[in-house]
Design a protein around this motif. Structure first.
Motif, PDB file in Angstrom:
ATOM      1  N   LEU A 313       0.799  -1.223   0.000  1.00  0.00           N
ATOM      2  CA  LEU A 313       0.000   0.000   0.000  1.00  0.00           C
ATOM      3  C   LEU A 313       0.835   1.279   0.000  1.00  0.00           C
ATOM      4  N   THR A 314       2.103   1.181   0.328  1.00  0.00           N
ATOM      5  CA  THR A 314       2.935   2.373   0.567  1.00  0.00           C
ATOM      6  C   THR A 314       2.863   3.399  -0.546  1.00  0.00           C
ATOM      7  N   ASP A 315       2.885   2.956  -1.808  1.00  0.00           N
ATOM      8  CA  ASP A 315       2.976   3.891  -2.930  1.00  0.00           C
ATOM      9  C   ASP A 315       1.658   4.577  -3.270  1.00  0.00           C
ATOM     10  N   ILE A 316       0.545   4.134  -2.705  1.00  0.00           N
ATOM     11  CA  ILE A 316      -0.743   4.721  -3.106  1.00  0.00           C
ATOM     12  C   ILE A 316      -1.488   5.357  -1.935  1.00  0.00           C
ATOM     13  N   VAL A 317      -0.881   5.366  -0.727  1.00  0.00           N
ATOM     14  CA  VAL A 317      -1.585   5.882   0.446  1.00  0.00           C
ATOM     15  C   VAL A 317      -0.674   6.803   1.264  1.00  0.00           C
ATOM     16  N   PRO A 340      -5.336  -5.129  12.531  1.00  0.00           N
ATOM     17  CA  PRO A 340      -5.997  -4.067  11.767  1.00  0.00           C
ATOM     18  C   PRO A 340      -4.983  -3.091  11.163  1.00  0.00           C
ATOM     19  N   ILE A 341      -5.274  -2.623   9.934  1.00  0.00           N
ATOM     20  CA  ILE A 341      -4.420  -1.690   9.211  1.00  0.00           C
ATOM     21  C   ILE A 341      -5.313  -0.625   8.573  1.00  0.00           C
ATOM     22  N   THR A 342      -4.918   0.648   8.676  1.00  0.00           N
ATOM     23  CA  THR A 342      -5.685   1.741   8.067  1.00  0.00           C
ATOM     24  C   THR A 342      -4.749   2.661   7.286  1.00  0.00           C
ATOM     25  N   ALA A 343      -5.334   3.418   6.339  1.00  0.00           N
ATOM     26  CA  ALA A 343      -4.550   4.367   5.538  1.00  0.00           C
ATOM     27  C   ALA A 343      -5.503   5.309   4.823  1.00  0.00           C
ATOM     28  N   ARG A 344      -4.936   6.353   4.221  1.00  0.00           N
ATOM     29  CA  ARG A 344      -5.720   7.284   3.412  1.00  0.00           C
ATOM     30  C   ARG A 344      -5.223   7.219   1.974  1.00  0.00           C
ATOM     31  N   LEU A 345      -6.154   7.071   1.025  1.00  0.00           N
ATOM     32  CA  LEU A 345      -5.783   7.027  -0.387  1.00  0.00           C
ATOM     33  C   LEU A 345      -5.196   8.360  -0.824  1.00  0.00           C
ATOM     34  N   GLU A 346      -4.134   8.289  -1.616  1.00  0.00           N
ATOM     35  CA  GLU A 346      -3.595   9.485  -2.228  1.00  0.00           C
ATOM     36  C   GLU A 346      -4.549   9.979  -3.318  1.00  0.00           C
ATOM     37  N   ALA A 347      -4.516  11.262  -3.615  1.00  0.00           N
ATOM     38  CA  ALA A 347      -5.356  11.834  -4.663  1.00  0.00           C
ATOM     39  C   ALA A 347      -5.101  11.124  -5.988  1.00  0.00           C
ATOM     40  N   GLY A 348      -6.178  10.822  -6.710  1.00  0.00           N
ATOM     41  CA  GLY A 348      -6.053  10.152  -7.997  1.00  0.00           C
ATOM     42  C   GLY A 348      -5.975   8.648  -7.909  1.00  0.00           C
ATOM     43  N   LEU A 352      -9.783   0.103  -6.301  1.00  0.00           N
ATOM     44  CA  LEU A 352      -9.305  -0.991  -7.138  1.00  0.00           C
ATOM     45  C   LEU A 352      -7.797  -0.934  -7.347  1.00  0.00           C
ATOM     46  N   ASP A 353      -7.193   0.258  -7.249  1.00  0.00           N
ATOM     47  CA  ASP A 353      -5.724   0.333  -7.244  1.00  0.00           C
ATOM     48  C   ASP A 353      -5.178  -0.409  -6.024  1.00  0.00           C
ATOM     49  N   GLY A 354      -5.855  -0.253  -4.887  1.00  0.00           N
ATOM     50  CA  GLY A 354      -5.445  -0.957  -3.673  1.00  0.00           C
ATOM     51  C   GLY A 354      -5.601  -2.455  -3.810  1.00  0.00           C
ATOM     52  N   ILE A 355      -6.711  -2.893  -4.419  1.00  0.00           N
ATOM     53  CA  ILE A 355      -6.929  -4.328  -4.644  1.00  0.00           C
ATOM     54  C   ILE A 355      -5.814  -4.889  -5.532  1.00  0.00           C
TER      55      ILE A 355
END
Length: 453
Positions: A313-317, A340-348, A352-355
């Motif tokens: 997830l590092t590159d997209i959150v 449990p793990i949480t994050a915030r999506l980067e803009a754009g 489905l990018d996370g999947i």
């Protein structure tokens, strides 16, 4: 359901479709406190059923007004592109946006077995009628794709006819089937596969690989997916439930694992690896759980999954956080370590990018990922199909939820295919791993009632 109100929504969508010369999705939602998603699924035994927790959401979708099938390694990017293009000019009447339902194959490189043929590499449907139940109550939405050449009045008439079918009398229940034959790889042969995996781990080729089992039942009648789902619902504990129909086939399960969910740009998931049986008495169960939480092998396997999810997830959150210690997730027959793990999506970026970034996690594939997938293709001996793959939903606002389709069965006319697997790491014992798959198979075998009706 008000035909005039529905016609107004479809006419507004038709005007946008004419203006932009492309299809426009129209959604009209209304409160439906007397409708029960599970009861409707039991009645129709078709479409899509979903019952997840944390947060609680139940869905029943019937009919298909739009669908997408995509193949190959870029399947999710294609689903994302087509879905958000369709939703760009959506006409939304009421509080609920359009919502897409579906799933995908575990491995697009694996040749497709005949029983998985109705289930594409990625396949998502926009249900014509969708009933949802959450903390805001029960809502029924009509979803329709309006083309520039569509007749809004005809679409409204057809939608209302389909609405009436929601309340049709239940179809005759299938007779309760009995197993004619049970086919599964004998324990010594499957344990030999585990021994091969341990050799690859000892040689340094792998640090972990997940090996699954496939059990096929030949039946004297077709299983009743509604009755199976009712039994799964009654004993679901902390499991998430799903059922997806394609033609006469149904993929159904009660999985403990969420792959990834998104709400208003915030992602949540959990690392799930490390398993032990449930015990009969509360005292013994506490001890089994405590032993699992202190087991070096299980903790090592679990930490591998945590680290890989974080890396994926590092590159997209941003604001990526994981709990410092795993907790116990207790199901009917098995308990797991869960972080449990949480994050915030980067803009754009999208869900489905996370999947795409996470699947397959080491909890269903292994490490290193490409090497483990190659080992599975060459050694497991069957097509997983949609087993251990993401299934879920995605709405037009980017919210959604995807599960890992574990503890599952593929029901086809006259047959039923069950799947269960376990992670092999250094220190694994073939006999213990086989017993773990037996425990995991038990929840679905109990719900299927194959020979005890």
């Amino acid at each position: 359901m008000n035909e005039a109100a529905l016609l107004n929504v479809f006419e507004a969508a038709h005007q946008r479709a004419l203006k932009h010369q492309r299809p426009v999705v129209a959604v009209s939602s209304h409160s439906a406190p007397t409708l029960d998603p599970l009861v409707l699924y039991e009645t129709h035994r078709q479409g899509f059923f979903w019952c997840a927790h944390s947060p609680s959401l139940t869905l029943f979708g019937l009919g298909s007004t739009w669908q997408i099938e995509a193949t190959g390694p870029q399947r999710l990017a294609e689903v994302n592109r087509q879905w958000f293009a369709l939703c760009a000019d959506a006409v939304i009447d009421g509080p609920h946006p359009p919502l897409l339902l579906g799933g995908m194959r575990f491995d697009t490189q694996q040749p497709c077995a005949p029983h998985w043929a109705p289930f594409a590499d990625a396949s998502f449907h926009l249900a014509q009628w969708l009933l949802s139940e959450d903390g805001d109550g029960r809502w029924l939405r009509c979803q329709c794709v309006v083309e520039p050449g569509s007749d809004p009045a005809a679409l409204a008439h057809a939608s209302l006819a389909a609405y009436q079918q929601l309340f049709a009398s239940p179809r005759a229940r299938p007779s309760c089937p009995e197993a004619i034959e049970r086919n599964a790889l004998p324990a010594p042969q499957w344990q030999a596969k585990v021994a091969n995996a341990l050799q690859a781990i000892d040689s340094g080729e792998l640090s972990k690989v997940v090996l699954a089992r496939h059990v096929e039942y030949q039946l004297n009648a077709t299983l009743d997916s509604g009755a199976v789902m009712r039994r799964l619902h009654e004993r679901r504990s902390h499991a998430h439930l799903f059922a997806l129909h394609r033609g006469d086939s149904c993929f159904i399960g009660a999985t403990p694992e969420r792959l990834l969910s998104c709400q208003e740009g915030y992602l949540s998931t959990h690392a799930l690896a490390g398993s032990a049986r449930r015990a009969v008495t509360p005292e013994e169960d506490l001890k089994v759980g405590a032993d699992l939480s202190a087991d070096p092998k299980e903790l090592h396997e679990h930490q591998l999954v945590v680290q890989t999810i974080l890396q994926g997830l590092t590159d997209i959150v941003s604001d990526l956080r994981a709990a410092t210690r795993p907790e116990l997730l207790k199901l009917a027959t098995v308990q797991h370590l869960s972080t449990p793990i949480t994050a915030r999506l980067e803009a754009g970026r999208s869900l489905l990018d996370g999947i795409q970034a996470l699947h397959p996690t080491p909890a269903v594939g292994g490490l290193p990922g490409p090497t483990a997938m190659s080992f599975i293709r060459h050694n497991e001996g069957f097509d997983r199909g949609w087993y251990a793959a993401p299934v879920g939903w995605l709405d037009s606002r980017g919210n959604g939820d995807f599960l890992v389709a574990l503890r599952s069965a593929l029901m086809t006319p006259g047959h039923c295919h069950l799947f269960a697997g376990c992670g092999i790491v250094r220190g694994s014992q073939p006999e213990d791993e086989y017993e773990e798959t037996q425990i995991k198979l038990a929840s679905m075998e109990d719900a299927l009632h194959l020979s005890s009706c």
